[in-house]
Design a protein around this motif. Structure first.
Motif, short mmCIF file in Angstrom:
data_model
loop_
_atom_site.label_atom_id
_atom_site.label_comp_id
_atom_site.label_asym_id
_atom_site.label_seq_id
_atom_site.Cartn_x
_atom_site.Cartn_y
_atom_site.Cartn_z
N GLY A 180 0.81 -1.21 0.00
CA GLY A 180 0.00 0.00 0.00
C GLY A 180 0.84 1.26 0.00
O GLY A 180 0.52 2.24 -0.69
N VAL A 181 1.94 1.25 0.75
CA VAL A 181 2.84 2.40 0.77
C VAL A 181 3.44 2.61 -0.63
O VAL A 181 3.54 3.75 -1.12
CB VAL A 181 3.96 2.19 1.81
N ALA A 182 3.82 1.51 -1.28
CA ALA A 182 4.39 1.61 -2.63
C ALA A 182 3.36 2.14 -3.62
O ALA A 182 3.67 3.00 -4.46
CB ALA A 182 4.90 0.24 -3.08
N LEU A 183 2.12 1.66 -3.53
CA LEU A 183 1.07 2.14 -4.43
C LEU A 183 0.76 3.61 -4.16
O LEU A 183 0.54 4.39 -5.09
CB LEU A 183 -0.19 1.30 -4.24
N GLY A 184 0.73 3.98 -2.88
CA GLY A 184 0.51 5.38 -2.54
C GLY A 184 1.60 6.27 -3.12
O GLY A 184 1.32 7.36 -3.64
N SER A 185 2.84 5.81 -3.05
CA SER A 185 3.95 6.56 -3.62
C SER A 185 3.82 6.67 -5.13
O SER A 185 4.08 7.72 -5.72
CB SER A 185 5.27 5.88 -3.24
#
Length: 360
Positions: A180-185
């Motif tokens: 999720g952090v990667a997708l948010g980034s």
């Protein structure tokens, strides 16, 4: 003796919930009246109450009904939608860090809304006033349905990846959060790309919009947010027993007649849609969906029959009071509420994790 102990424990169990509900209700009603009263033009609470009851037709009537009531209602229903979405995401993914913000869904919805506004032309850019003053320089929505559809479509990319990880790879909660952090980034970078390509007036307005603010919503927008928030809340409350059963494991839930995969899919779809609609009108407001369910669970326990409705109420109170502080802290300048929730959310969540008991 054992029976007396059980009865005593049950009474404390019920008493805690009643007190918590009463305090939350008082804060919501009192906070709404106070928020309507304060601002650049101070209006006594008694006069504000009289105006709401239709007994005042002067200047305060126009200020309250055209500016402050839509803002207050937006904060209430947006906080409700974000909080209940976070509570359900945490449950269906069995992940205490799940929320629209940490799973990248808010960022994806923000990119989708910005794409509709800048590329498709579903919003107009206000260039009057000073950005950050709350009086201009913001996005005016001309086609809220197209913006909400675009925001939802992109948010489902993030939600779909998380669901696929949970279903097909048996990913750990840590892996889902990192994804999720990667997708948010990724979506934040895409949003930055749109900002780079935007015209100067579009850029300033779009940057202000991404801060997260509830002050630019019209009555039409309030109606859309309220409808989506209330329907989502009703669905989640109706299925609260099923979410409780998920805590016992997928096999146990299936043996009790719960369609686990359908429950997860529908929960993520509805939570993502509610998040997308709120983000389309207010921009990114972080940490409400993450912190509120933890506050509720620590206070009244982990029974989702109570966690879900109380999360709705506490989410409304938190965003309403945060917006009231944000627009009065540096008055007459209005601070976007998304900035304040980010400042408050991070240390509050760390405090809850470090000092709280086990409740998950």
């Amino acid at each position: 003796m054992a029976t007396d102990t059980i009865v005593s424990e049950y009474e404390r169990f019920v008493h805690r919930k009643v007190i918590f509900g009463a305090v939350t209700g008082v804060l919501l009603v009192g906070g709404a009246l106070f928020s309507i009263s304060v601002g650049a033009v101070e209006i006594p609470v008694s006069e504000a109450l009289a105006t709401l009851l239709g007994a005042n037709t002067g200047l305060s009537n126009r200020i309250i009904w055209r500016i402050r009531v839509p803002r207050v209602l937006t904060a209430i229903f947006a906080g409700l939608a974000l909080a209940v979405s976070g509570a359900v995401m945490q449950k269906v993914l069995n992940n205490p860090l799940g929320s629209p913000f940490t799973l990248g869904i808010s960022q994806a919805a923000a990119f989708g809304a910005a794409f509709a506004i800048i590329v498709v032309g579903a919003g107009t850019i206000g260039i009057g006033g000073t950005v950050g003053s709350g009086t201009g320089g913001a996005v005016s929505v001309t086609n809220p349905y197209l913006i909400a559809t675009s925001a939802f479509s992109f948010s489902m990319i993030s939600a779909g990846v998380i669901l696929a990880l949970a279903k097909y790879t048996r990913a750990t909660p840590e892996t889902m959060i990192l994804t999720g952090v990667a997708l948010g980034s990724l979506f934040s970078a895409a949003l930055s790309g749109l900002q780079y390509l935007a015209a100067p007036d579009e850029l300033s307005a779009l940057v202000y919009w991404t801060f997260g603010d509830v002050g630019g919503t019209t009555w039409q927008g309030v109606g859309i947010i309220a409808t989506v928030a209330v329907l989502s809340m009703a669905y989640f409350i109706y299925n609260s027993w099923n979410y409780n059963v998920l805590s016992s494991g997928d096999e146990t839930a299936a043996s009790l007649g719960v369609d686990v995969e359908a429950l997860r899919m529908r929960g993520m779809l509805i939570a993502s849609f509610a998040t997308a609609v709120v983000t389309a009108f207010t921009g990114i407001i972080g940490f409400v969906g993450l912190v509120v369910p933890h506050i509720v669970r620590k206070t009244i326990g982990g029974d989702d029959r109570f966690v879900i409705p109380f999360s709705c109420a506490v989410g409304s109170v938190l965003l309403l009071l945060s917006d009231t502080v944000a627009r009065t802290l540096f008055s007459p300048m209005v601070l976007p509420v998304g900035i304040l929730t980010s400042f408050l959310g991070a240390p509050l969540f760390i405090y809850l994790v470090l000092t709280g008991r086990e409740y998950w």
